[in-house]
Design a protein around this motif. Sequence first.
Motif, mmCIF file in Angstrom:
data_model
loop_
_atom_site.group_PDB
_atom_site.id
_atom_site.type_symbol
_atom_site.label_atom_id
_atom_site.label_comp_id
_atom_site.label_asym_id
_atom_site.label_seq_id
_atom_site.Cartn_x
_atom_site.Cartn_y
_atom_site.Cartn_z
ATOM 1 N N TYR A 141 0.674 -1.039 -0.087
ATOM 2 C CA TYR A 141 -0.085 -0.155 -0.112
ATOM 3 C C TYR A 141 0.829 1.192 -0.213
ATOM 4 C CZ TYR A 141 -4.268 -2.678 0.972
ATOM 5 O OH TYR A 141 -5.288 -3.525 0.993
ATOM 6 N N ASN A 162 -10.574 4.517 1.104
ATOM 7 C CA ASN A 162 -9.203 3.625 1.061
ATOM 8 C C ASN A 162 -8.426 4.098 -0.075
ATOM 9 O OD1 ASN A 162 -9.469 2.224 3.589
ATOM 10 N ND2 ASN A 162 -10.956 0.828 2.641
ATOM 11 N N ARG A 163 -9.093 4.588 -1.128
ATOM 12 C CA ARG A 163 -8.142 4.519 -2.314
ATOM 13 C C ARG A 163 -7.638 5.885 -2.187
ATOM 14 N NH1 ARG A 163 -8.111 7.620 -6.476
ATOM 15 N NH2 ARG A 163 -10.230 8.752 -5.671
ATOM 16 N N SER A 182 -14.419 1.893 -0.011
ATOM 17 C CA SER A 182 -13.420 1.694 -1.007
ATOM 18 C C SER A 182 -13.014 2.935 -1.416
ATOM 19 C CB SER A 182 -14.012 0.814 -2.034
ATOM 20 O OG SER A 182 -14.569 -0.404 -1.379
ATOM 21 N N ASN A 216 -5.607 0.852 -7.410
ATOM 22 C CA ASN A 216 -6.880 0.981 -7.123
ATOM 23 C C ASN A 216 -7.810 -0.063 -6.553
ATOM 24 O OD1 ASN A 216 -6.827 3.671 -7.581
ATOM 25 N ND2 ASN A 216 -6.973 3.465 -9.874
ATOM 26 N N LYS A 217 -7.539 -1.032 -6.116
ATOM 27 C CA LYS A 217 -8.197 -2.378 -5.451
ATOM 28 C C LYS A 217 -8.017 -2.173 -3.933
ATOM 29 C CE LYS A 217 -8.917 -7.349 -5.517
ATOM 30 N NZ LYS A 217 -8.397 -8.469 -5.920
ATOM 31 N N CYS A 218 -9.299 -2.327 -3.197
ATOM 32 C CA CYS A 218 -9.082 -2.223 -1.747
ATOM 33 C C CYS A 218 -9.563 -3.698 -1.293
ATOM 34 C CB CYS A 218 -9.935 -1.114 -1.146
ATOM 35 S SG CYS A 218 -9.672 0.355 -1.576
ATOM 36 N N ASP A 219 -8.166 -4.370 -0.920
ATOM 37 C CA ASP A 219 -8.337 -6.015 -0.858
ATOM 38 C C ASP A 219 -8.184 -6.405 0.607
ATOM 39 O OD1 ASP A 219 -5.457 -6.408 -3.036
ATOM 40 O OD2 ASP A 219 -5.779 -5.053 -0.854
ATOM 41 N N ARG A 268 -4.641 3.031 0.581
ATOM 42 C CA ARG A 268 -4.816 1.954 1.158
ATOM 43 C C ARG A 268 -5.597 0.883 0.035
ATOM 44 N NH1 ARG A 268 -3.679 1.275 6.271
ATOM 45 N NH2 ARG A 268 -4.859 -0.852 6.276
ATOM 46 N N SER A 269 -4.628 0.838 -1.053
ATOM 47 C CA SER A 269 -5.067 0.017 -2.213
ATOM 48 C C SER A 269 -4.172 -0.504 -3.141
ATOM 49 C CB SER A 269 -6.322 0.723 -2.845
ATOM 50 O OG SER A 269 -5.593 1.947 -3.551
ATOM 51 N N SER A 314 -4.087 -7.524 3.902
ATOM 52 C CA SER A 314 -4.526 -7.774 2.121
ATOM 53 C C SER A 314 -3.669 -9.015 1.636
ATOM 54 C CB SER A 314 -3.984 -6.551 1.538
ATOM 55 O OG SER A 314 -2.586 -6.415 1.376
#
Length: 281
Positions: free
Chosen positions: A18, A127-128, A124, A136-139, A132-133, A98
């Motif tokens: 991240y 987070n972006r 989401s 661009n994916k918050c997982d 925190r992604s 993650s």
Amino acid sequence: MDVRNLVINYHLTELCNYSCEFCFAKYGLEGKFNTELHRNVDSVKLMLEDVFRHFRKSFKSIRLNFAGGEPLLVANLIDIVDAALSIGYEVSIITNGSLIKPSLISNLFQKMSTIGISIDSFNSETNRQIGRSTKNKCDNNIRQFLEEFKKLPCTLKINTVVNRHNWQEDMSASINEINPDKWKIFKVLTIQPNTIGITNEQYQYFIETHREKVETLVFAENNDDMRESYIMIDPLGRFYQNSDNCKGYVYSDRILELGTEKAFEQIVFDKIKFNQRYVAL
């Protein structure tokens, strides 16, 4: 005030998947990850043995908390955890969640007395904005593994950093769903110039929003509460502490070169502040 149980935070690596805007775990090692001590487990064990011998004289128990960056990116993590356990440490971890996968439940997390998950938002887009992604994916995977965590003989803790992107968010429903044993709420610490800082009033607003709604134990740490109340080791094996003006860090010499006793004398640790961090709201 006597501290009977000590916690030492070992930041194994600066590397993270991240890119949180407020991240304080920055040591100027970008591009130099091959210099981080975790790459040599024998050296890590020697350092941890010396640290344990020094502090065990004064403290009933010592918990070594593995942090980062993101500690799950460290290839030798399980070996280092096993080394710490063999020395006599209690061990814990703080992760962004993650990279959790089923094999880690039995091979790593069951060895922990505390599992900490960093969650700054359940939105989401927020987070972006924070960083925190990945692509661009918050997982964050905590919900997927929540039932498995609940079966482990450990404490589950959530850490949240309140910043300009999330200070108005009401996280109480999701926190109650997860039902951790503890929730620690930090005011974002401005170590480096950024635009993510908040006022004390905004921080207090976040706390008051959740005070009566959340069913778990809540602990709050403002900037002053954090200063000199942690014992921290950086990825190169140095004690470090926030500088007085919060614009960087003060480092000791490397523990393996100087020894724990002399290296620890080069930074400041406030036992009273340390104990106050464990008083719930």
